[in-house]
Design an enzyme around this catalytic site. Structure first.
Site, mmCIF file in Angstrom:
data_model
loop_
_atom_site.group_PDB
_atom_site.id
_atom_site.type_symbol
_atom_site.label_atom_id
_atom_site.label_comp_id
_atom_site.label_asym_id
_atom_site.label_seq_id
_atom_site.Cartn_x
_atom_site.Cartn_y
_atom_site.Cartn_z
ATOM 1 N N GLU A 157 13.369 -10.055 1.053
ATOM 2 C CA GLU A 157 12.834 -11.413 1.090
ATOM 3 C C GLU A 157 13.527 -12.316 0.084
ATOM 4 O O GLU A 157 13.774 -13.489 0.360
ATOM 5 C CB GLU A 157 11.321 -11.384 0.839
ATOM 6 C CG GLU A 157 10.511 -10.753 1.970
ATOM 7 C CD GLU A 157 10.636 -9.237 2.053
ATOM 8 O OE1 GLU A 157 11.084 -8.617 1.067
ATOM 9 O OE2 GLU A 157 10.285 -8.666 3.106
ATOM 10 N N HIS A 193 -1.451 -7.590 4.704
ATOM 11 C CA HIS A 193 -1.092 -8.376 5.881
ATOM 12 C C HIS A 193 -2.134 -9.445 6.202
ATOM 13 O O HIS A 193 -2.095 -10.022 7.275
ATOM 14 C CB HIS A 193 -0.945 -7.468 7.110
ATOM 15 C CG HIS A 193 0.253 -6.568 7.076
ATOM 16 N ND1 HIS A 193 0.353 -5.489 6.248
ATOM 17 C CD2 HIS A 193 1.404 -6.593 7.787
ATOM 18 C CE1 HIS A 193 1.521 -4.874 6.463
ATOM 19 N NE2 HIS A 193 2.171 -5.525 7.386
HETATM 20 C C1 LIG Z 1 8.462 -6.294 1.305
HETATM 21 C C2 LIG Z 1 8.148 -6.072 2.728
HETATM 22 N N1 LIG Z 1 8.791 -6.781 3.663
HETATM 23 C C3 LIG Z 1 8.518 -6.590 4.961
HETATM 24 C C4 LIG Z 1 7.582 -5.692 5.354
HETATM 25 C C5 LIG Z 1 7.288 -5.462 6.825
HETATM 26 N N2 LIG Z 1 7.826 -4.159 7.188
HETATM 27 C C6 LIG Z 1 7.053 -3.065 7.151
HETATM 28 S S1 LIG Z 1 7.924 -1.692 7.404
HETATM 29 C C7 LIG Z 1 9.344 -2.524 7.653
HETATM 30 C C8 LIG Z 1 10.596 -1.774 7.936
HETATM 31 C C9 LIG Z 1 10.809 -0.698 6.959
HETATM 32 O O1 LIG Z 1 11.962 -0.004 7.270
HETATM 33 P P1 LIG Z 1 12.352 1.291 6.467
HETATM 34 O O2 LIG Z 1 12.405 0.995 5.011
HETATM 35 O O3 LIG Z 1 13.583 1.821 7.087
HETATM 36 O O4 LIG Z 1 11.140 2.282 6.690
HETATM 37 P P2 LIG Z 1 10.596 2.853 8.066
HETATM 38 O O5 LIG Z 1 9.643 1.853 8.600
HETATM 39 O O6 LIG Z 1 11.755 3.062 8.976
HETATM 40 O O7 LIG Z 1 9.919 4.106 7.700
HETATM 41 C C10 LIG Z 1 9.125 -3.892 7.496
HETATM 42 C C11 LIG Z 1 10.162 -4.926 7.654
HETATM 43 C C12 LIG Z 1 6.903 -4.982 4.343
HETATM 44 N N3 LIG Z 1 5.951 -4.079 4.620
HETATM 45 N N4 LIG Z 1 7.216 -5.181 3.049
#
Ligand SMILES: Cc1ncc(C[n+]2csc(CCOP(=O)(O)OP(=O)(O)O)c2C)c(N)n1
Ligand SMILES: [Mg+2]
Lengths: 325, 368
Positions: free
Chosen positions: A60, A129
């Site tokens: 972000e 959220h």
């Molecule tokens: C700081 C933040 N930004 C956005 C989100 C929304 N979000 C939740 S999981 C995710 C993707 C995460 O990807 P990764 O780190 O590869 O973990 P995975 O979900 O594949 O286990 C996003 C964008 C969040 N939870 N926290």
């Protein structure tokens, strides 16, 4: 005119502004191929390509910091933060740079960007959220803070936000995204930032709200009407800069007011509204101004969020209290 | 001054012990006690079956949104199995199996995903943090815990989990840098499941691996086949031992795959092909490990069936307990608990106002 959900109306605003102005660039997590997790940017990458609808890495601070640079260069970035609960990561970019670039450079460099983010509870979401932290941004000099309450004003306000010469934080209620449809004209429509609207006329009581709280507030006005009380209902639309002209004028007629928001009570937007009413209409007041708000706690996980979020009954009850005194 | 070549590590290792064809590299085969092997198998199966059951519950509206872990069992359990009970787990939000291994109850998971704050309670004997939803944020907490453990001369190790997407967040980079500067006893376990919602790894980073980021921070990094529980275990054991011996942090990249949707609110057909998913289904860590155990005589068809039965019963019992508990957990006033050690007077007044409101509603319901 087509009947649209708020998601569709926001999409229309983005699409039309992108067609008109090639400075408008969208960026954020999952805004491209996925069309945004709420589908607000759906179909835009197909129309405008990945140079104008940019899927970013998951950061972000990166999204907002980069938007600032793009805006200073002369583009009109509209970035999406996936949930407002993750906009704290980019807090310092907004506070230290977006909000004060114009001021620091004495008008030479400006940041005409929009940060869109879904906010608020009521959709059984996971923790982080469901918050309403508009007060953070409203409290930051140099930022504008806009929160629409339905498809039609969402579209018109987003267009104005994109065209605004300064940074605008644009919160979209998740609970409203698909809650109802409204006629939204195909032809251009804008609404000025910084101007509340009277959405129901009345002379007994002023109800002041914004965003997702407009629906329960209007419902409360209807219930009060059954008791013979005519409430005027005002939608702030822009939280900051707050234009209190309309609010003060309303209070000089009604003498009573209830301010409603989902955000925590203390130091929330309602506190500012009440102060302005005190300053502008003190001699017309006939009862203490009431606030119906979220509590001063983290919004609970969703099994208990219903009791946290201001309800129609709570608003009606507050209205009755002001009328009793 | 001339342009000189500076010698900086320009390669990292990739470890695979039991490949997707079931080929075992005997030389690399870690020495894991039989009991631990069987425990690993049982938890892999528990993780899988619980995940499947949660998906059913979610589809039936009995729990809310949750992130399935299917396919990532080996890359979680292989790592967590190397911790002592007195070590710390610092999870993200997709390490349900690792959390179960550490002692989190099934019902706690279900309470959490059905919107009850009671679902993030950590048992008093456990040294773990609750799951962290803000991506990458927990990485720094692991460093702080590890620094504190070192300060207190406890030989505890901290293991932090996060995804591939998390490696784009500043918190990840700050965490690795701090840990290396302080030689903090942390093991960073990246669950590289190739996707961050709709964003593939290739759009997350320009580097061919995530493990190589370790080089920039001055710590060992290794990539492992995350669907090979033996490889994950071997790499994690080495890292845990090094950390405990004062050798500082390690970054382990487990290459695995998110076979399911990001969360139950996600629709992956929008951004990835079924063929790709199919390819990874064939690399399923579970049968691979099961075959290994059978080949070495640790598991038979009968004992595997018995494990399956026991796991299903455990899942069912967990669901039953969760639903019983939820029936008693409705009190909205609970939302005011635990914000501060002591609730400030104005907030206490808000709580009392809500109590009066609820009581009035109750009366209305009884009389109305
Ligand atoms: C700081 C933040 N930004 C956005 C989100 C929304 N979000 C939740 S999981 C995710 C993707 C995460 O990807 P990764 O780190 O590869 O973990 P995975 O979900 O594949 O286990 C996003 C964008 C969040 N939870 N926290
Ligand atoms: Mg991932």
């Amino acid at each position: 005119m087509a009947k649209m959900t708020m998601v569709q109306a926001l999409n229309l605003a983005l699409r039309q502004e992108m067609e008109k102005d090639d400075r408008v660039i969208l960026l954020g997590e999952d805004v491209g191929l996925d069309g945004g997790v709420f589908r607000v940017t759906d179909g835009l990458i197909e129309s405008f390509g990945d140079q104008r609808v940019v899927d970013t890495p998951l950061a972000e601070t990166g999204i907002v910091g980069m938007s600032i640079g793009m805006a200073v260069y002369g583009l009109r970035p509209v970035c999406e933060i996936q949930f407002s609960g993750f906009s704290y990561q980019n807090f310092h970019q907004l506070e230290n740079h977006a909000a004060r670039m114009r001021w620091r450079t004495q008008g030479r460099l400006t940041v005409p960007m929009v940060l869109r983010a879904p906010y608020g509870g009521g959709v059984r979401a996971l923790e982080h959220h469901s918050e309403s932290r508009e007060a953070y941004w409203a409290h930051t000099p140099g930022l504008k803070m806009v929160i629409p309450s339905g498809p039609r004003n969402a579209r018109a306000l987003l267009v104005s936000a994109i065209r605004d010469p300064d940074p605008v934080i644009f919160y979209e209620s998740k609970a409203l995204y698909r809650a109802f449809r409204e006629e939204v004209p195909e032809e251009e429509e804008t609404l000025p930032l910084g101007q509340p609207q009277v959405v129901r006329q009345g002379s007994d009581l002023s109800l002041i709200a914004y965003g997702a709280m407009m629906r329960p507030t209007l419902k409360a006005a209807e219930e009060l009407a059954e008791e013979g009380v005519e409430a005027e209902v005002i939608d702030l639309l822009t939280i900051s800069p707050l234009d209190d002209t309309l609010l003060v004028e309303s209070l000089t007629r009604t003498g009573r007011a209830v301010v409603v928001h989902e955000a925590p009570r203390s130091f929330g937007p309602g506190a500012e509204v009440v102060s302005r009413l005190m300053e502008g209409a003190f001699h017309y007041l006939q009862a203490p101004i009431e606030r119906v708000t979220g509590y001063d706690i983290v919004i609970p996980y969703f099994s208990r969020e219903k009791e946290y979020i201001p309800s129609v009954e709570r608003i009606v009850e507050a209205g009755r209290r002001t009328l009793r005194s | 001054m001339p342009r000189e070549k500076l010698v900086i590590a320009d390669s990292i290792e990739r470890l695979s012990i039991l490949d997707d064809k079931g080929q075992l590299d005997r030389e690399l085969e870690p020495d894991i006690p039989e009991e631990l092997l069987l425990k690993l198998y049982r938890y892999m199966l528990l993780g899988r079956r619980f995940d499947e059951r949660m998906l059913d519950l979610q589809r039936q509206g009995r729990i809310g949104t949750f992130p399935p872990i299917k396919g990532q069992e080996a890359s979680q359990l292989g790592a967590i199995a190397c911790l002592e009970a007195s070590d710390w787990l610092v999870p993200s939000f997709r390490e349900t199996t690792a959390e179960l291994w550490r002692g989190r109850s099934l019902e706690s998971v279900l309470l959490y995903y059905n919107g009850y704050n009671e679902g993030t309670v950590i048992p008093p004997e456990q040294c773990d943090l609750p799951m962290a939803v803000p991506v990458g944020s927990q990485v720094l907490h692991a460093v702080g815990l590890a620094w504190a453990a070192k300060y207190r001369r406890q030989d505890q190790v901290v293991m932090s989990f996060f995804g591939d997407g998390a490696t784009s967040e500043g918190d990840f980079h700050e965490g690795l840098n701090f840990a290396a500067v302080y030689q903090a006893p942390v093991v960073f376990v990246c669950q590289n499941n190739q996707w961050a919602i709709s964003v593939p790894l290739s759009r997350q980073t320009a580097t061919p691996t995530l493990a190589q980021k370790a080089i920039a921070y001055g710590m060992p990094g290794i990539q492992v086949d995350g669907n090979d529980v033996l490889a994950v275990y071997a790499a994690a054991r080495e890292a845990v031992e090094r950390a405990r011996a004062g050798g500082g942090p390690t970054l382990i990249e487990c290459v695995t795959y998110r076979v399911m949707m990001h969360t139950t609110a996600d629709e992956p057909s929008k951004y990835r092909s079924e063929e790709e998913v199919e390819l990874w289904r064939e690399r399923d860590p579970l049968p691979r490990f099961g075959d290994y155990l059978k080949a070495r005589g640790s598991l038979s068809e009968e004992s595997a069936a018995a494990v399956e039965e026991a796991v299903l019963a455990e899942v069912q019992a967990g669901v039953d307990r969760a639903e019983q508990q939820m029936a008693t957990l409705g009190d909205p006033l609970q939302m005011f608990d635990h914000l501060f050690a002591e609730l400030p007077p104005a907030t206490q007044a808000q709580k009392e106002a809500l109590a009066r409101e609820l009581a009035a509603n109750d009366r209305e319901e009884h009389h109305g």
